[in-house]
Design a protein around this motif. Sequence first.
Motif, PDB file in Angstrom:
ATOM      1  N   GLN A 126      -7.763   3.398  -5.533  1.00 36.00           N
ATOM      2  CA  GLN A 126      -8.500   4.518  -6.104  1.00 36.00           C
ATOM      3  C   GLN A 126      -8.176   5.816  -5.374  1.00 36.00           C
ATOM      4  O   GLN A 126      -8.047   6.872  -5.996  1.00 36.00           O
ATOM      5  N   GLU A 127      -8.026   5.750  -4.049  1.00 30.64           N
ATOM      6  CA  GLU A 127      -7.663   6.945  -3.291  1.00 30.64           C
ATOM      7  C   GLU A 127      -6.259   7.434  -3.660  1.00 30.64           C
ATOM      8  O   GLU A 127      -5.979   8.630  -3.606  1.00 30.64           O
ATOM      9  N   LEU A 165     -10.337   0.391  -2.765  1.00 31.18           N
ATOM     10  CA  LEU A 165     -10.492   1.769  -2.281  1.00 31.18           C
ATOM     11  C   LEU A 165      -9.135   2.432  -2.100  1.00 31.18           C
ATOM     12  O   LEU A 165      -8.948   3.604  -2.441  1.00 31.18           O
ATOM     13  N   ASP A 166      -8.163   1.680  -1.546  1.00 28.03           N
ATOM     14  CA  ASP A 166      -6.819   2.238  -1.351  1.00 28.03           C
ATOM     15  C   ASP A 166      -6.209   2.684  -2.678  1.00 28.03           C
ATOM     16  O   ASP A 166      -5.628   3.771  -2.777  1.00 28.03           O
ATOM     17  N   HIS A 215       1.016   4.213  -2.984  1.00 24.93           N
ATOM     18  CA  HIS A 215       0.781   5.644  -2.755  1.00 24.93           C
ATOM     19  C   HIS A 215       2.004   6.476  -3.123  1.00 24.93           C
ATOM     20  O   HIS A 215       1.873   7.545  -3.742  1.00 24.93           O
ATOM     21  N   ARG A 232       0.832  -1.204   0.000  1.00 24.31           N
ATOM     22  CA  ARG A 232       0.000   0.000   0.000  1.00 24.31           C
ATOM     23  C   ARG A 232       0.866   1.253   0.000  1.00 24.31           C
ATOM     24  O   ARG A 232       0.601   2.211  -0.746  1.00 24.31           O
TER      25      ARG A 232
END
Length: 310
Positions: A68-69, A65-66, A24, A20
Amino acid sequence: MAEAMDTAQRGMGLDYPTARELIHRSAREARAVGGAICAGVATDQLPPGPATTDEIHKAYAEQLLDVQEAGAVPVLMCSRHLAATATSAGTYLDVYGRLLQETSTPVILHWLGPAFDPLLAGYWGGTDPSHAADTVLDLIAAHPGRVGGIKLSLLDEAFEVALRRKLPAGVRLYTGDDFNYPALIRGDDQGHSDALLGVLAAIAPPAAAALRALDSGALTAYTQILDPTVRLARHLFAAPTWFYKTGIAFLAWLSGHQDHFTMVAGAQSGRSPLHLAALARLADEAGLLPDVPLASARLRAWAITVGVAQ
């Protein structure tokens, strides 16, 4: 470009919190230069072994969701948990169908064959790839606009072309065929596959030049540049195929892109010294080592530690 997928040791020691963070950080770097990436969505935050379909859906949804964020395009990777739990094609249609109903952006599906991960044998509900393909096509047809493409890594050129021709308009076939990629990317009068390949990490300079030639319509130049890389690719992805990552990390170290040859969970030992020595020779023959003196010095030091004759 894809991040936090199998090339990054996903499923081979890279835990999800680290994946993750990688997603990011990579997405931020891409935005800083006006680019974008896609990133892997899986279920690897669950403990190993079977899980309920609700648990699998929840894990997928959390990672979706991670991604897409982070601003990346999601790639719904194959799930070992789903492969261990599914009893029929209907199980796949149910889990993926729920995810596609919930996604806010089009996703890329992922079909990784057992050559890359034996625990994924029979994915999509059948050991016969043609029946599995029917499941994939049914899923895409049932959710128009929700699937932007599918990455196929079965190392079967004829099957990939056949599936590509059956996809609805607007749905791309992203090739993961690290053996037959020149012809699949070049395509034919009925279409082509887009490149989303692990081998690109090892052959980036010639691949970039070949793709520029292809974009300009210089098909002969494209072939002359890319075809010579296939010999290296076939060695890099030789069985057991899932250890191709070891070779990529080795070449990255020899090329000066990283200052060590150490991998998560000790995966640097996944290939024999003789395999890696042959890989280094192939990389040199292909002109893939940007700093030959550095590569030579590192190769000599490595050869001494592993006992390979120089």
